[in-house]
Design an enzyme around this catalytic site. Structure first.
Site, short mmCIF file in Angstrom:
data_model
loop_
_atom_site.label_atom_id
_atom_site.label_comp_id
_atom_site.label_asym_id
_atom_site.label_seq_id
_atom_site.Cartn_x
_atom_site.Cartn_y
_atom_site.Cartn_z
N SER A 1 1.14 -1.71 -0.04
CA SER A 1 0.40 -0.13 -0.39
C SER A 1 0.90 0.86 0.40
CB SER A 1 -0.99 -0.16 1.36
OG SER A 1 -0.45 0.10 2.34
N TYR B 1 1.56 -10.50 3.05
CA TYR B 1 2.28 -11.15 1.87
C TYR B 1 3.45 -11.69 3.12
CZ TYR B 1 -0.04 -9.98 -2.47
OH TYR B 1 -0.58 -9.92 -3.48
N THR C 1 -2.33 -14.65 1.83
CA THR C 1 -2.15 -15.01 0.37
C THR C 1 -0.75 -16.26 -0.06
OG1 THR C 1 -3.19 -12.83 -0.15
CG2 THR C 1 -2.39 -14.14 -1.72
N LYS D 1 -5.64 -17.11 1.48
CA LYS D 1 -6.15 -16.41 0.22
C LYS D 1 -5.24 -17.71 -0.99
CE LYS D 1 -7.32 -12.27 -2.26
NZ LYS D 1 -6.55 -12.67 -3.71
N HIS E 1 -6.87 -15.02 -7.91
CA HIS E 1 -6.09 -13.95 -7.74
C HIS E 1 -6.40 -13.26 -9.39
CE1 HIS E 1 -2.72 -12.11 -5.63
NE2 HIS E 1 -2.69 -11.23 -6.59
C1 FNR Z 1 -5.04 -8.24 -6.47
N1 FNR Z 1 -5.16 -8.74 -5.72
C2 FNR Z 1 -4.24 -9.12 -4.64
N2 FNR Z 1 -4.25 -10.12 -3.89
C3 FNR Z 1 -4.07 -9.86 -2.43
O1 FNR Z 1 -3.68 -10.56 -1.72
N3 FNR Z 1 -3.27 -9.19 -2.23
C4 FNR Z 1 -3.00 -8.06 -3.43
O2 FNR Z 1 -1.60 -6.87 -3.16
C5 FNR Z 1 -3.24 -8.25 -4.50
N4 FNR Z 1 -3.92 -7.23 -5.65
C6 FNR Z 1 -3.97 -7.22 -6.69
C7 FNR Z 1 -3.75 -6.21 -7.99
C8 FNR Z 1 -4.86 -6.16 -8.77
C9 FNR Z 1 -4.48 -4.67 -9.42
C10 FNR Z 1 -5.10 -6.63 -8.45
C11 FNR Z 1 -6.45 -6.72 -10.17
C12 FNR Z 1 -5.63 -8.00 -7.89
C13 FNR Z 1 -6.02 -9.57 -5.99
C14 FNR Z 1 -7.35 -9.73 -6.03
O3 FNR Z 1 -7.26 -9.38 -4.31
C15 FNR Z 1 -8.44 -10.69 -6.32
O4 FNR Z 1 -8.43 -11.84 -5.88
C16 FNR Z 1 -8.85 -10.49 -7.42
O5 FNR Z 1 -8.85 -8.97 -7.69
C17 FNR Z 1 -10.05 -11.01 -7.65
O6 FNR Z 1 -10.57 -11.15 -9.25
P1 FNR Z 1 -10.91 -9.18 -10.22
O7 FNR Z 1 -12.39 -9.96 -9.38
O8 FNR Z 1 -10.65 -7.78 -9.76
O9 FNR Z 1 -11.18 -9.70 -11.89
#
Ligand code: FNR
Length: 386
Positions: A131, A152, A178, A257, A281
């Site tokens: 973030s 993470y 995650t 996750k 993801h």
């Molecule tokens: C993510 N996602 C994600 N997940 C996580 O656990 N930590 C993270 O920092 C991120 N960062 C991230 C960045 C971007 C740009 C995206 C699009 C996604 C995954 C997120 O939590 C989630 O699993 C997905 O966005 C789900 O898919 P849709 O519905 O957005 O297509």
């Protein structure tokens, strides 16, 4: 006030000559965001692993499902509330963790803008490790709405413990670990533009504000030294043997996750995990992993022993209802709220959240499901093609 009342508000404003500020349909909102966002941020948000079949399939998998409606139920009073990890939530929707929220907002503080939308709507945010503002500030901006912290897990165990302790101290209600991103998936769009935001110093506020991280940086004043150290500690290829250590880091509810296999889900719950979170993801990590198709198997394997969270491909209230009917306890919204954020900051996220909740609420009304328990009894059908 029901969530569905958002449509009345939009129509009433229309009578006063005021049109909605943001697109209502997810596809229109996405197109508007694509036009408005800086190209490097847009490709990072929109892109995925390999040929991106997985993120497309996430969406079409929802389109190929439908619910048999029940009539004469009179579902005029709907209750979408759910109890999750000691939180009593007004709805089962949450904001999935997204690591580039900061730069997705015009002012560079998208994590805070999203947190404020969470405060306004009562929809919890899962704050990412990656973030632009420290997790403490993000939590504070969430106000009275509870929040979860997404970890993470770093290779440095002291840093992992420090981040979790900070999340506890800041008042997060759960830790979401995650598992699917200890190494970055092959993402052609990011590779084609040689764009990896963290290597350019984006989204590292939680590291830069952490004494355990800074203690390991050879030259803390040198940005290159900081980023090199970050690449060394970021991704931990966890094994089952590590789970006891992870569990021991906190008394907060622990959620994993990226669990998609029923056997993994069962094993995780047996090992003392409080919740599993089915997700591919958003098709950004492994290409070719199903998501919503695997949810019922995971729900069956876990039974009543733990809640099952879900995200990946949710674009509308209809999708939320489908995931709930297939057994999800709570459903995460991802890219659509980032589009709202890019277009209108807190107001944009709020609009997306209220639209999704209104659609879910009205669908439950029309289909005759007054609450989530009723929805779980719904007959969900596969529709090969419309
Ligand atoms: C993510 N996602 C994600 N997940 C996580 O656990 N930590 C993270 O920092 C991120 N960062 C991230 C960045 C971007 C740009 C995206 C699009 C996604 C995954 C997120 O939590 C989630 O699993 C997905 O966005 C789900 O898919 P849709 O519905 O957005 O297509």
């Amino acid at each position: 006030m029901t969530y569905g009342d958002y449509q009345n508000q939009i129509h009433l404003r229309g009578l006063q000559g005021v049109m909605p500020r943001f697109a209502v349909a997810a596809a229109d909102l996405e197109a508007a965001a694509a036009a408005a966002m800086a190209p490097s941020v847009w490709t990072y948000v929109a892109g995925g692993a390999g040929d991106e079949r997985t993120q497309r399939a996430n969406v079409t998998a929802f389109e190929r499902r439908g619910i048999v409606p029940r009539m004469l139920v009179g579902a005029s009073d709907r209750d979408l509330s759910v109890d999750l990890f000691g939180m009593h939530l007004p709805s089962p929707l949450f904001l999935a963790p997204v690591g580039v929220l900061g730069v997705a907002a015009q002012d560079g503080h998208g994590d805070l803008a999203t947190a404020r939308a969470s405060a306004r709507t009562g929809v919890p945010m899962v704050a990412s490790t990656l973030s632009e503002d420290p997790l403490e500030a993000v939590r504070e901006a969430q106000g009275d709405t509870p929040g979860m912290f997404q970890l993470y897990t770093p290779t440095d165990r002291d840093l992992a413990a420090s981040l979790v302790r900070r999340a506890e101290d800041a008042g997060y209600a759960a830790v979401v670990v995650t598992l699917d991103t200890w190494v970055t998936g092959w993402r052609p769009r990011d590779l084609q533009t040689a764009n990896f935001p963290q290597l350019r110093g984006a989204a590292l506020a939680n590291y830069l504000s952490d004494p355990a991280f800074l203690a390991g940086v050879p030259v803390p004043t040198d940005p290159r030294s900081v980023i090199e150290h970050w690449t060394r500690v970021f991704g931990n290829p966890l094994r089952w043997e590590d789970l006891a250590w992870l569990r021991g880091l906190t008394d907060l509810p622990l959620v994993l996750k990226g669990i998609c296999a029923a056997d993994d889900a069962r094993r995780a719950v047996d090992a003392g995990v409080d919740g599993v979170y089915v997700s591919n993801h958003g098709g950004r990590q492994a290409n070719g992993v199903p998501a919503i198709d695997l949810l019922p198997e995971v729900v069956a394997a876990v039974g009543d022993d733990a809640p099952v969270l879900f995200d990946s491909g949710v674009r509308s209230g209809t999708d939320v209802v489908t995931a709930l009917a297939l057994g999800a306890t709570a459903v995460g919204l991802g890219r659509p709220y980032v589009h709202g954020l890019a277009l209108g900051g807190t107001d944009g996220v709020e609009h997306v959240v209220r639209s999704v909740l209104a659609e879910a609420d009205l669908l439950m009304a029309v289909n005759g499901f007054p609450d989530l328990a009723a929805l779980r009894t719904a007959d969900v059908r596969s529709i090969p093609a419309w």
